[in-house]
Scaffold this motif. Structure first.
Motif, mmCIF file in Angstrom:
data_model
loop_
_atom_site.group_PDB
_atom_site.id
_atom_site.type_symbol
_atom_site.label_atom_id
_atom_site.label_comp_id
_atom_site.label_asym_id
_atom_site.label_seq_id
_atom_site.Cartn_x
_atom_site.Cartn_y
_atom_site.Cartn_z
ATOM 1 N N TYR A 100 134.020 18.487 77.506
ATOM 2 C CA TYR A 100 132.606 18.895 77.469
ATOM 3 C C TYR A 100 132.442 20.354 77.906
ATOM 4 O O TYR A 100 131.635 21.098 77.338
ATOM 5 N N GLN A 101 133.210 20.767 78.906
ATOM 6 C CA GLN A 101 133.131 22.144 79.373
ATOM 7 C C GLN A 101 133.517 23.126 78.268
ATOM 8 O O GLN A 101 132.788 24.075 77.974
ATOM 9 N N ARG A 102 134.684 22.904 77.657
ATOM 10 C CA ARG A 102 135.142 23.804 76.596
ATOM 11 C C ARG A 102 134.207 23.722 75.379
ATOM 12 O O ARG A 102 133.923 24.747 74.735
ATOM 13 N N MET A 103 133.751 22.543 75.088
ATOM 14 C CA MET A 103 132.861 22.344 73.945
ATOM 15 C C MET A 103 131.618 23.225 74.052
ATOM 16 O O MET A 103 131.274 23.966 73.129
ATOM 17 N N PHE A 104 130.975 23.184 75.211
ATOM 18 C CA PHE A 104 129.727 23.936 75.354
ATOM 19 C C PHE A 104 129.967 25.409 75.647
ATOM 20 O O PHE A 104 129.122 26.245 75.330
ATOM 21 N N GLU A 105 131.125 25.740 76.210
ATOM 22 C CA GLU A 105 131.493 27.153 76.322
ATOM 23 C C GLU A 105 131.655 27.773 74.935
ATOM 24 O O GLU A 105 131.492 28.980 74.752
ATOM 25 N N GLY A 106 131.992 26.937 73.965
ATOM 26 C CA GLY A 106 132.147 27.420 72.605
ATOM 27 C C GLY A 106 130.875 28.045 72.053
ATOM 28 O O GLY A 106 130.929 28.941 71.205
ATOM 29 N N LEU A 107 129.729 27.599 72.533
ATOM 30 C CA LEU A 107 128.461 28.193 72.097
ATOM 31 C C LEU A 107 128.345 29.641 72.580
ATOM 32 O O LEU A 107 127.810 30.499 71.873
ATOM 33 N N THR A 108 128.846 29.902 73.789
ATOM 34 C CA THR A 108 128.838 31.264 74.315
ATOM 35 C C THR A 108 129.764 32.152 73.497
ATOM 36 O O THR A 108 129.407 33.285 73.138
ATOM 37 N N LEU A 109 130.947 31.644 73.191
ATOM 38 C CA LEU A 109 131.883 32.392 72.352
ATOM 39 C C LEU A 109 131.238 32.719 71.010
ATOM 40 O O LEU A 109 131.305 33.858 70.532
ATOM 41 N N ASN A 110 130.599 31.744 70.415
ATOM 42 C CA ASN A 110 130.000 31.942 69.098
ATOM 43 C C ASN A 110 128.895 33.000 69.140
ATOM 44 O O ASN A 110 128.773 33.842 68.246
ATOM 45 N N GLN A 111 128.079 32.979 70.205
ATOM 46 C CA GLN A 111 126.986 33.933 70.314
ATOM 47 C C GLN A 111 127.512 35.359 70.509
ATOM 48 O O GLN A 111 127.019 36.304 69.875
ATOM 49 N N LYS A 112 128.521 35.523 71.358
ATOM 50 C CA LYS A 112 129.074 36.855 71.602
ATOM 51 C C LYS A 112 129.761 37.398 70.355
ATOM 52 O O LYS A 112 129.727 38.609 70.088
ATOM 53 N N MET A 113 130.365 36.507 69.606
ATOM 54 C CA MET A 113 130.987 36.884 68.336
ATOM 55 C C MET A 113 129.927 37.346 67.335
ATOM 56 O O MET A 113 130.066 38.377 66.681
ATOM 57 N N ALA A 114 128.848 36.603 67.250
ATOM 58 C CA ALA A 114 127.760 36.942 66.322
ATOM 59 C C ALA A 114 127.107 38.266 66.695
ATOM 60 O O ALA A 114 126.694 39.033 65.819
ATOM 61 N N ASP A 115 127.012 38.554 68.000
ATOM 62 C CA ASP A 115 126.397 39.807 68.445
ATOM 63 C C ASP A 115 127.153 41.029 67.925
ATOM 64 O O ASP A 115 126.558 42.097 67.727
ATOM 65 N N VAL A 116 128.450 40.851 67.709
ATOM 66 C CA VAL A 116 129.264 41.957 67.182
ATOM 67 C C VAL A 116 129.248 41.970 65.657
ATOM 68 O O VAL A 116 128.940 42.976 65.023
ATOM 69 N N ILE A 117 129.559 40.828 65.066
ATOM 70 C CA ILE A 117 129.720 40.772 63.604
ATOM 71 C C ILE A 117 128.410 41.046 62.871
ATOM 72 O O ILE A 117 128.384 41.722 61.841
ATOM 73 N N TYR A 118 127.300 40.541 63.430
ATOM 74 C CA TYR A 118 126.025 40.645 62.710
ATOM 75 C C TYR A 118 125.086 41.712 63.274
ATOM 76 O O TYR A 118 123.904 41.716 62.960
ATOM 77 N N TYR A 119 125.618 42.605 64.093
ATOM 78 C CA TYR A 119 124.754 43.597 64.735
ATOM 79 C C TYR A 119 123.962 44.410 63.709
ATOM 80 O O TYR A 119 122.738 44.545 63.812
ATOM 81 N N ASN A 120 124.629 44.965 62.720
ATOM 82 C CA ASN A 120 123.940 45.801 61.736
ATOM 83 C C ASN A 120 122.963 44.998 60.882
ATOM 84 O O ASN A 120 121.990 45.540 60.363
ATOM 85 N N TRP A 121 123.230 43.733 60.731
ATOM 86 C CA TRP A 121 122.344 42.874 59.931
ATOM 87 C C TRP A 121 121.093 42.489 60.728
ATOM 88 O O TRP A 121 119.990 42.442 60.183
ATOM 89 N N LYS A 122 121.281 42.247 62.032
ATOM 90 C CA LYS A 122 120.169 41.784 62.863
ATOM 91 C C LYS A 122 119.293 42.923 63.386
ATOM 92 O O LYS A 122 118.086 42.742 63.577
ATOM 93 N N VAL A 123 119.900 44.074 63.644
ATOM 94 C CA VAL A 123 119.175 45.174 64.295
ATOM 95 C C VAL A 123 118.793 46.227 63.250
ATOM 96 O O VAL A 123 119.666 46.767 62.567
ATOM 97 N N PRO A 124 117.515 46.542 63.116
ATOM 98 C CA PRO A 124 117.093 47.580 62.163
ATOM 99 C C PRO A 124 117.801 48.897 62.447
ATOM 100 O O PRO A 124 118.100 49.224 63.606
ATOM 101 N N GLU A 125 118.049 49.658 61.406
ATOM 102 C CA GLU A 125 118.846 50.881 61.525
ATOM 103 C C GLU A 125 118.327 51.830 62.609
ATOM 104 O O GLU A 125 119.095 52.395 63.383
ATOM 105 N N GLY A 126 117.019 51.989 62.677
ATOM 106 C CA GLY A 126 116.444 52.909 63.649
ATOM 107 C C GLY A 126 116.549 52.446 65.079
ATOM 108 O O GLY A 126 116.295 53.222 66.013
ATOM 109 N N GLU A 127 116.922 51.182 65.298
ATOM 110 C CA GLU A 127 117.010 50.632 66.654
ATOM 111 C C GLU A 127 118.451 50.434 67.123
ATOM 112 O O GLU A 127 118.683 49.933 68.217
#
Length: 225
Positions: A100-127
């Motif tokens: 259960y610990q590793r399972m739910f830690e996986g959500l943190t891993l996924n979010q931090k990964m998304a913050d990098v991979i999708y940064y340009n997609w999520k954040v408008p160019e001027g920001e």
């Protein structure tokens, strides 16, 4: 049983892949499914919205029971079909706690990964700011090193012991996603060994993202992490 299930999914999406692996592990092949394309905005179609008003994938239904959160769907499938297919929650209390610990830690891993991979997609160019990009990459690097350390200390070949569990069902897609986007295997040998050793597991092989089969190399956004 499987004929009463419907899964709307997108290729390469870790949340979708989790549910697909769980269905395979529980021997629930033959369910109704439909592959939708994110680039065509098919996840915002009325068909999806009727099941998941957030317009996100996966959209999963068993009879009248709708579970659109991937973790909820995986837990539901293991609970509802406990005696079928492979057992995904260990009996040992220590292994269960770690699962259960590793399972739910996986959500943190996924979010931090998304913050990098999708940064340009999520954040408008001027920001966008170089400092934010660096911060996100540093945070992800620290997170990946944490998982490398977990596997160095692991008592078995899997994330929560000697048996494949819900921790692996839910976290393996995120680890595979990291390597698909260029994470260096030489820099993280334990994670790479875990990733490669499970590629041929029947549930994972049967559900490998079709777009990844077409483009095995993926992208290199994480090569410097």
């Amino acid at each position: 049983m499987a004929k009463e299930m419907t899964l709307l999914w997108g290729s390469g999406s870790p949340p979708c892949w989790r549910v697909q692996i769980a269905l395979e592990e529980k021997s629930l092949q033959g369910y109704n499914h439909k592959l939708l394309r994110f680039d065509k905005m098919e996840h915002k179609s009325q068909e999806v919205m009727d099941m998941n008003p957030r317009g996100q994938l996966p959209a999963f239904k068993h009879g009248n029971n709708v579970l659109n959160e991937s973790y909820a769907a995986c837990l539901y499938l293991e609970s509802e079909f406990k005696s079928q297919g492979n057992k995904l929650i260990p009996d040992c209390s220590a292994e269960k706690a770690l699962m259960y610990q590793r399972m739910f830690e996986g959500l943190t891993l996924n979010q931090k990964m998304a913050d990098v991979i999708y940064y340009n997609w999520k954040v408008p160019e001027g920001e966008r700011h170089d400092s934010a990009v660096k911060r996100n990459r540093d945070v992800l690097s620290a997170e990946v090193k944490l998982w490398e350390g977990y596997l160095q200390k692991a008592s078995g070949s899997f994330l929560a012991g000697k048996n494949f569990s819900l921790a692996d069902v839910t976290v393996y897609p995120s680890i595979a996603y990291l390597f698909h986007f260029g994470l260096c295997e030489e820099r993280y040998p334990k994670l790479a060994a875990y990733y490669n050793s499970n590629k041929d597991r029947p549930s994972i092989k049967a559900t490998w993202p079709p777009t990844w089969l077409e483009n095995p190399q993926g992208q290199d956004q994480l090569k410097d992490i």
